[in-house]
Write a protein that holds these residues in place. Sequence first.
Motif, PDB file in Angstrom:
ATOM      1  N   VAL A 283      50.765 -25.531  12.443  1.00 44.71           N
ATOM      2  CA  VAL A 283      51.707 -26.671  13.306  1.00 44.71           C
ATOM      3  C   VAL A 283      52.616 -26.434  12.668  1.00 44.71           C
ATOM      4  O   VAL A 283      52.426 -26.883  11.222  1.00 44.71           O
ATOM      5  CB  VAL A 283      51.251 -27.655  13.748  1.00 44.71           C
ATOM      6  CG1 VAL A 283      51.170 -28.351  12.508  1.00 44.71           C
ATOM      7  CG2 VAL A 283      51.639 -28.846  15.029  1.00 44.71           C
ATOM      8  N   LYS A 284      54.189 -26.700  12.840  1.00 44.72           N
ATOM      9  CA  LYS A 284      55.102 -26.553  11.864  1.00 44.72           C
ATOM     10  C   LYS A 284      56.018 -27.710  12.963  1.00 44.72           C
ATOM     11  O   LYS A 284      56.246 -28.014  14.228  1.00 44.72           O
ATOM     12  CB  LYS A 284      56.236 -25.081  12.487  1.00 44.72           C
ATOM     13  CG  LYS A 284      57.993 -24.935  11.908  1.00 44.72           C
ATOM     14  CD  LYS A 284      57.261 -25.926  10.063  1.00 44.72           C
ATOM     15  CE  LYS A 284      58.318 -25.580   9.100  1.00 44.72           C
ATOM     16  NZ  LYS A 284      59.563 -25.963   9.478  1.00 44.72           N
ATOM     17  N   ASN A 285      56.524 -28.269  11.650  1.00 46.14           N
ATOM     18  CA  ASN A 285      57.934 -29.340  12.702  1.00 46.14           C
ATOM     19  C   ASN A 285      59.060 -28.832  12.563  1.00 46.14           C
ATOM     20  O   ASN A 285      59.394 -28.661  11.489  1.00 46.14           O
ATOM     21  CB  ASN A 285      57.782 -30.522  11.868  1.00 46.14           C
ATOM     22  CG  ASN A 285      58.833 -31.581  12.207  1.00 46.14           C
ATOM     23  OD1 ASN A 285      60.273 -31.365  12.562  1.00 46.14           O
ATOM     24  ND2 ASN A 285      58.777 -33.198  11.563  1.00 46.14           N
ATOM     25  N   GLY A 286      59.007 -28.076  13.706  1.00 45.26           N
ATOM     26  CA  GLY A 286      60.338 -27.169  14.034  1.00 45.26           C
ATOM     27  C   GLY A 286      61.719 -27.603  13.470  1.00 45.26           C
ATOM     28  O   GLY A 286      62.895 -27.013  12.489  1.00 45.26           O
TER      29      GLY A 286
ATOM     30  N   ALA B   2      58.973 -24.753   3.720  1.00 47.95           N
ATOM     31  CA  ALA B   2      59.972 -25.796   3.838  1.00 47.95           C
ATOM     32  C   ALA B   2      61.111 -25.596   4.027  1.00 47.95           C
ATOM     33  O   ALA B   2      62.601 -25.755   3.456  1.00 47.95           O
ATOM     34  CB  ALA B   2      59.221 -26.106   2.680  1.00 47.95           C
ATOM     35  N   THR B   3      61.347 -24.985   5.483  1.00 55.37           N
ATOM     36  CA  THR B   3      62.823 -24.479   5.853  1.00 55.37           C
ATOM     37  C   THR B   3      62.782 -25.097   7.495  1.00 55.37           C
ATOM     38  O   THR B   3      61.698 -24.491   8.422  1.00 55.37           O
ATOM     39  CB  THR B   3      63.184 -23.398   5.514  1.00 55.37           C
ATOM     40  OG1 THR B   3      62.424 -22.648   4.403  1.00 55.37           O
ATOM     41  CG2 THR B   3      64.311 -22.302   5.903  1.00 55.37           C
ATOM     42  N   ALA B   4      63.624 -25.977   7.763  1.00 55.02           N
ATOM     43  CA  ALA B   4      64.237 -26.221   9.096  1.00 55.02           C
ATOM     44  C   ALA B   4      64.040 -24.685  10.146  1.00 55.02           C
ATOM     45  O   ALA B   4      64.629 -24.030   9.929  1.00 55.02           O
ATOM     46  CB  ALA B   4      65.378 -26.757   9.527  1.00 55.02           C
ATOM     47  N   GLN B   5      64.101 -24.907  11.019  1.00 56.00           N
ATOM     48  CA  GLN B   5      64.055 -23.747  12.105  1.00 56.00           C
ATOM     49  C   GLN B   5      65.381 -23.552  12.181  1.00 56.00           C
ATOM     50  O   GLN B   5      66.565 -23.376  11.863  1.00 56.00           O
ATOM     51  CB  GLN B   5      63.738 -23.842  13.862  1.00 56.00           C
ATOM     52  CG  GLN B   5      64.952 -25.327  14.299  1.00 56.00           C
ATOM     53  CD  GLN B   5      63.963 -25.621  15.485  1.00 56.00           C
ATOM     54  OE1 GLN B   5      62.876 -25.854  15.734  1.00 56.00           O
ATOM     55  NE2 GLN B   5      64.564 -26.623  15.998  1.00 56.00           N
TER      56      GLN B   5
ATOM     57  N   ALA C 169      54.911 -25.389   6.625  1.00 54.95           N
ATOM     58  CA  ALA C 169      53.568 -25.420   7.892  1.00 54.95           C
ATOM     59  C   ALA C 169      52.569 -25.641   7.726  1.00 54.95           C
ATOM     60  O   ALA C 169      52.504 -25.440   6.190  1.00 54.95           O
ATOM     61  CB  ALA C 169      53.825 -24.445   8.480  1.00 54.95           C
ATOM     62  N   VAL C 170      51.715 -26.460   8.570  1.00 52.87           N
ATOM     63  CA  VAL C 170      50.045 -27.211   8.228  1.00 52.87           C
ATOM     64  C   VAL C 170      49.709 -26.119   8.603  1.00 52.87           C
ATOM     65  O   VAL C 170      49.300 -25.738  10.279  1.00 52.87           O
ATOM     66  CB  VAL C 170      49.785 -28.247   7.976  1.00 52.87           C
ATOM     67  CG1 VAL C 170      51.397 -29.163   6.670  1.00 52.87           C
ATOM     68  CG2 VAL C 170      50.400 -28.915   9.004  1.00 52.87           C
ATOM     69  N   SER C 171      48.239 -25.969   8.164  1.00 52.42           N
ATOM     70  CA  SER C 171      47.096 -25.308   8.965  1.00 52.42           C
ATOM     71  C   SER C 171      45.486 -26.856   8.920  1.00 52.42           C
ATOM     72  O   SER C 171      45.817 -27.130   7.890  1.00 52.42           O
ATOM     73  CB  SER C 171      46.693 -24.090   9.026  1.00 52.42           C
ATOM     74  OG  SER C 171      46.565 -23.923   7.512  1.00 52.42           O
ATOM     75  N   SER C 172      44.512 -26.442   9.979  1.00 54.90           N
ATOM     76  CA  SER C 172      43.507 -26.390  10.194  1.00 54.90           C
ATOM     77  C   SER C 172      42.036 -25.553  10.612  1.00 54.90           C
ATOM     78  O   SER C 172      43.006 -24.649  10.590  1.00 54.90           O
ATOM     79  CB  SER C 172      43.236 -28.108  10.874  1.00 54.90           C
ATOM     80  OG  SER C 172      42.135 -28.180  10.508  1.00 54.90           O
ATOM     81  N   GLN C 173      41.295 -25.826   9.658  1.00 56.86           N
ATOM     82  CA  GLN C 173      39.975 -24.924  10.292  1.00 56.86           C
ATOM     83  C   GLN C 173      38.321 -25.296  10.948  1.00 56.86           C
ATOM     84  O   GLN C 173      39.062 -26.526   9.896  1.00 56.86           O
ATOM     85  CB  GLN C 173      40.329 -23.554   9.146  1.00 56.86           C
ATOM     86  CG  GLN C 173      39.652 -23.858   8.440  1.00 56.86           C
ATOM     87  CD  GLN C 173      39.569 -22.528   6.801  1.00 56.86           C
ATOM     88  OE1 GLN C 173      40.890 -21.837   6.836  1.00 56.86           O
ATOM     89  NE2 GLN C 173      38.607 -22.018   7.346  1.00 56.86           N
TER      90      GLN C 173
END
Length: 352
Positions: free
Chosen positions: A139-142, A65-68, A148-152
């Motif tokens: 996907v990451k909210n930049g 949970a860190t901004a770009q 980041a979150v993931s799906s498979q």
Amino acid sequence: VAFGGSNCTAGGVFCVGQYTGDGAASKAITTGFQPDLIINKLTTAVGANWRSSAMPANYAEFFAATAQDTAGGYFTTINANGFTVAGTASPANNVSASAYRYAAWKNAAGTVNVGTFTGNATDNTAITGIGFQPKFMFVKNGPTAVAAVSSQAESYGDDTSFFSATANLVDAVQSLDSDGFTVGTNSVANGSTNAMYWAAFTGGAAPSSSGTFQMNSGTYTGTGLPQSITGVGFKPDLVIIKAQTTQASVFRTSAMSGDSTAYIDSATANLAGAITAINGNGFSIGTSATVSTSGTTYYWTAYGNAWEPENNAGASDFYVGAYFTPATAIDSQNITRLPFQADLVTIKANAA
């Protein structure tokens, strides 16, 4: 999720490697090809960071949970045969005498793709043009300090995983589609006006199966004590036990972990101390009255050689498995990537 076939040459599309930081302002790392996605990790207690070709120069994203970072503190450029890392102060990517591990991928038609979209916080927003149906994506909210979150494929729809130590959520990555994916209103995957960066992958062996199931049945007499029932002739994947009395019948499958047994005909949560384990040639029972009342006759039936998702092998007419439902129930949760079309499906929740 597992990746294989590392090939750090001009003909490669996937490369894993390592390097030692030298403390310079920048350092070129060779992968053998021009990558589109790089994941990099310092071996000390520092979170991984990543960069894709969809990002401007000097950008780095994080799984935590860190901004770009946009100032070139981690990466600067992607090169014709690798990438350039930057930063001399921990936790950046070129700390002197520090060990780093990286993985790099090149966009490949029908296999790997990266990209970006501008979030709109609108439900059922389809991200298309990827060129394949992802089996795994993240996907990451930049610009926002969210993980980041993931799906498979085995997320079975609207059930998104955080990379951080956070429970799954709904309304983020809602589905993996034939030419992309769909996001909901949750800002971690569709933050309004934010640059959302994603990477997607396909591949993986299609489910395969062979042969038929095994079956055996028998009886035993309860003792009130734990005991092992042997001589089944195979390792069961499903055991069903019913007392000669009015006690409810119970079952256990090889997909159920720990000391957990389910009722067949009672609206009751799973219990402990019943079918305590499935063994190589039978099963073990505990002291629960449903399976071990002293002097009571119990009838059991066992089935084996089930196809199981853990090893992608087993019979072509019998499978067992498990799936997770989010805290907020969702409609149309499709259980996919099974090796054949079943004629009977039985489902029991680990709940009352």
